[in-house]
Design a protein around this motif. Structure first.
Motif, PDB file in Angstrom:
ATOM      1  N   LYS A 164      11.482 -32.376 -51.307  1.00  0.00           N
ATOM      2  CA  LYS A 164      11.448 -32.082 -49.872  1.00  0.00           C
ATOM      3  C   LYS A 164      10.329 -31.100 -49.546  1.00  0.00           C
ATOM      4  CE  LYS A 164      14.610 -30.976 -46.080  1.00  0.00           C
ATOM      5  NZ  LYS A 164      16.039 -30.693 -45.749  1.00  0.00           N
ATOM      6  N   TRP A 182       6.896 -32.841 -49.638  1.00  0.00           N
ATOM      7  CA  TRP A 182       6.580 -33.724 -48.512  1.00  0.00           C
ATOM      8  C   TRP A 182       6.532 -32.988 -47.180  1.00  0.00           C
ATOM      9  CZ3 TRP A 182       4.364 -38.344 -48.436  1.00  0.00           C
ATOM     10  CH2 TRP A 182       4.174 -38.931 -49.698  1.00  0.00           C
ATOM     11  N   ASP A 223       2.983 -41.138 -53.282  1.00  0.00           N
ATOM     12  CA  ASP A 223       4.109 -42.009 -52.940  1.00  0.00           C
ATOM     13  C   ASP A 223       4.804 -42.503 -54.208  1.00  0.00           C
ATOM     14  OD1 ASP A 223       5.592 -43.706 -50.947  1.00  0.00           O
ATOM     15  OD2 ASP A 223       4.716 -45.300 -52.151  1.00  0.00           O
ATOM     16  N   PHE A 278       6.951 -39.789 -55.610  1.00  0.00           N
ATOM     17  CA  PHE A 278       8.183 -39.565 -54.849  1.00  0.00           C
ATOM     18  C   PHE A 278       9.276 -40.529 -55.295  1.00  0.00           C
ATOM     19  CE2 PHE A 278      10.921 -40.874 -51.314  1.00  0.00           C
ATOM     20  CZ  PHE A 278      11.497 -39.666 -50.978  1.00  0.00           C
ATOM     21  N   HIS A 279       8.950 -41.804 -55.344  1.00  0.00           N
ATOM     22  CA  HIS A 279       9.956 -42.808 -55.680  1.00  0.00           C
ATOM     23  C   HIS A 279      10.383 -42.709 -57.142  1.00  0.00           C
ATOM     24  CE1 HIS A 279      10.004 -44.968 -51.840  1.00  0.00           C
ATOM     25  NE2 HIS A 279       8.728 -44.599 -51.751  1.00  0.00           N
ATOM     26  N   THR A 339       5.015 -42.204 -43.586  1.00  0.00           N
ATOM     27  CA  THR A 339       5.613 -42.029 -44.908  1.00  0.00           C
ATOM     28  C   THR A 339       6.278 -40.669 -45.038  1.00  0.00           C
ATOM     29  OG1 THR A 339       3.986 -43.528 -45.892  1.00  0.00           O
ATOM     30  CG2 THR A 339       5.140 -42.044 -47.389  1.00  0.00           C
ATOM     31  N   CYS A 340       5.640 -39.634 -44.502  1.00  0.00           N
ATOM     32  CA  CYS A 340       6.256 -38.298 -44.523  1.00  0.00           C
ATOM     33  C   CYS A 340       7.617 -38.340 -43.831  1.00  0.00           C
ATOM     34  CB  CYS A 340       5.354 -37.286 -43.823  1.00  0.00           C
ATOM     35  SG  CYS A 340       3.863 -36.852 -44.731  1.00  0.00           S
ATOM     36  N   GLU A 361       9.548 -40.947 -43.208  1.00  0.00           N
ATOM     37  CA  GLU A 361      10.498 -41.811 -43.929  1.00  0.00           C
ATOM     38  C   GLU A 361      11.019 -41.152 -45.202  1.00  0.00           C
ATOM     39  OE1 GLU A 361       8.327 -45.904 -42.312  1.00  0.00           O
ATOM     40  OE2 GLU A 361       7.956 -45.165 -44.343  1.00  0.00           O
ATOM     41  N   HIS A 362      10.129 -40.505 -45.954  1.00  0.00           N
ATOM     42  CA  HIS A 362      10.565 -39.834 -47.178  1.00  0.00           C
ATOM     43  C   HIS A 362      11.530 -38.695 -46.873  1.00  0.00           C
ATOM     44  CE1 HIS A 362       7.067 -41.227 -50.026  1.00  0.00           C
ATOM     45  NE2 HIS A 362       7.791 -42.221 -49.552  1.00  0.00           N
ATOM     46  N   LEU A 399      15.350 -46.183 -46.797  1.00  0.00           N
ATOM     47  CA  LEU A 399      14.553 -46.683 -47.923  1.00  0.00           C
ATOM     48  C   LEU A 399      13.968 -48.054 -47.608  1.00  0.00           C
ATOM     49  CD1 LEU A 399      13.670 -46.250 -50.946  1.00  0.00           C
ATOM     50  CD2 LEU A 399      15.617 -47.690 -51.527  1.00  0.00           C
ATOM     51  N   ASN A 427      11.059 -47.849 -45.313  1.00  0.00           N
ATOM     52  CA  ASN A 427       9.883 -47.360 -46.010  1.00  0.00           C
ATOM     53  C   ASN A 427       9.213 -48.456 -46.842  1.00  0.00           C
ATOM     54  OD1 ASN A 427       9.152 -45.583 -48.910  1.00  0.00           O
ATOM     55  ND2 ASN A 427       8.084 -45.161 -47.009  1.00  0.00           N
TER      56      ASN A 427
END
Length: 241
Positions: free
Chosen positions: A125, A128, A150, A153-154, A194-195, A197-198, A217, A220
């Motif tokens: 967190k 991002w 990205d 992150f995943h 993306t920020c 959504e993450h 998810l 995204n």
């Protein structure tokens, strides 16, 4: 404000002692950039002799670079041992993204019910939120760097689960996905989306809200797939114009 490099891919390379990049890797990286920028459209012949002359090296590192491109799914070997830029088939791209969705949906569903998830989620967190602040200040990472962030992150979410088999399965997709992730982040405004959504994914997991986590998810990943489809179509039209 700039985004600091915090790629786990880079960290893993340093930890494994790969402080020096081979000639083959350098050539491979250059050829990858050309493929990503569509300087080499699908079916472009990659000739060892010509590349050796261009880079001023023997054929050995060029051959190594071409094999790296083959492993990454960016080039394919012909019967006469020559290489060409691989033809991108959207059906194959969609299949990869569907497989990715299946893995990641399971990951976030499990994270929603794990009590020990909070510490790891906090680190993701913070990262991002920093990227979001940089974006709001008008500073975004380059598409290739954004793709790595990205990816981290995943993979980071899967790492929190503690299941090495799942994590390795996701990592095995990373090299093939990196090409498409980079196309995804070539669209203006994608880093801001993306920020959001993450951070929404993290928020849903923190609350233990499985349905919200699934919805965020899928938004995204599916949004990325749509960007890739559009990017490939534009690039193909440009290459034939």
């Amino acid at each position: 404000m700039s985004v600091k490099s915090n790629s786990k891919t880079e960290q893993r390379a340093k930890q494994s002692g790969k402080t020096k990049i081979s000639l083959g890797q350098k050539i491979s990286d250059t050829l990858k950039r050309r493929i990503l920028n569509w300087e080499y459209p699908p079916n472009t012949l990659l000739v060892e002799e010509e590349l050796s002359e261009e880079f001023g090296v023997s054929r050995s590192p060029v051959r190594e670079a071409l094999q790296m491109l083959e492993s990454a799914g960016l080039a394919e070997r012909r019967k006469n041992r020559s290489f060409v830029v691989k033809q991108v088939r959207f059906e194959e791209v969609r299949d990869i993204y569907e497989f990715r969705e299946a893995i990641e949906l399971y990951v976030i569903e499990r994270l929603c019910v794990l009590e020990q998830r909070q510490a790891g989620l906090k680190a993701l967190k913070v990262q991002w939120l920093d990227i979001q602040k940089s974006h709001e200040a008008g500073v975004d990472p380059e598409p290739a760097k954004a793709a790595l962030l990205d990816q981290d992150f995943h993979e980071g979410l899967a790492e929190l689960l503690g299941n090495k088999v799942i994590l390795n399965a996701l990592r095995s997709l990373s090299e093939r996905l990196l090409f498409f992730r980079t196309i995804d982040f070539q669209r203006d405004g994608r880093i801001g989306e993306t920020c959001r959504e993450h951070l929404e994914i993290i928020d849903a997991i923190e609350k233990g809200n499985i349905e919200m986590a699934r919805r965020c998810l899928l938004e995204n990943i599916d949004g990325g797939l749509q960007n890739v489809q559009y990017g490939l179509q534009v690039a193909l039209m440009r290459s034939h114009s």
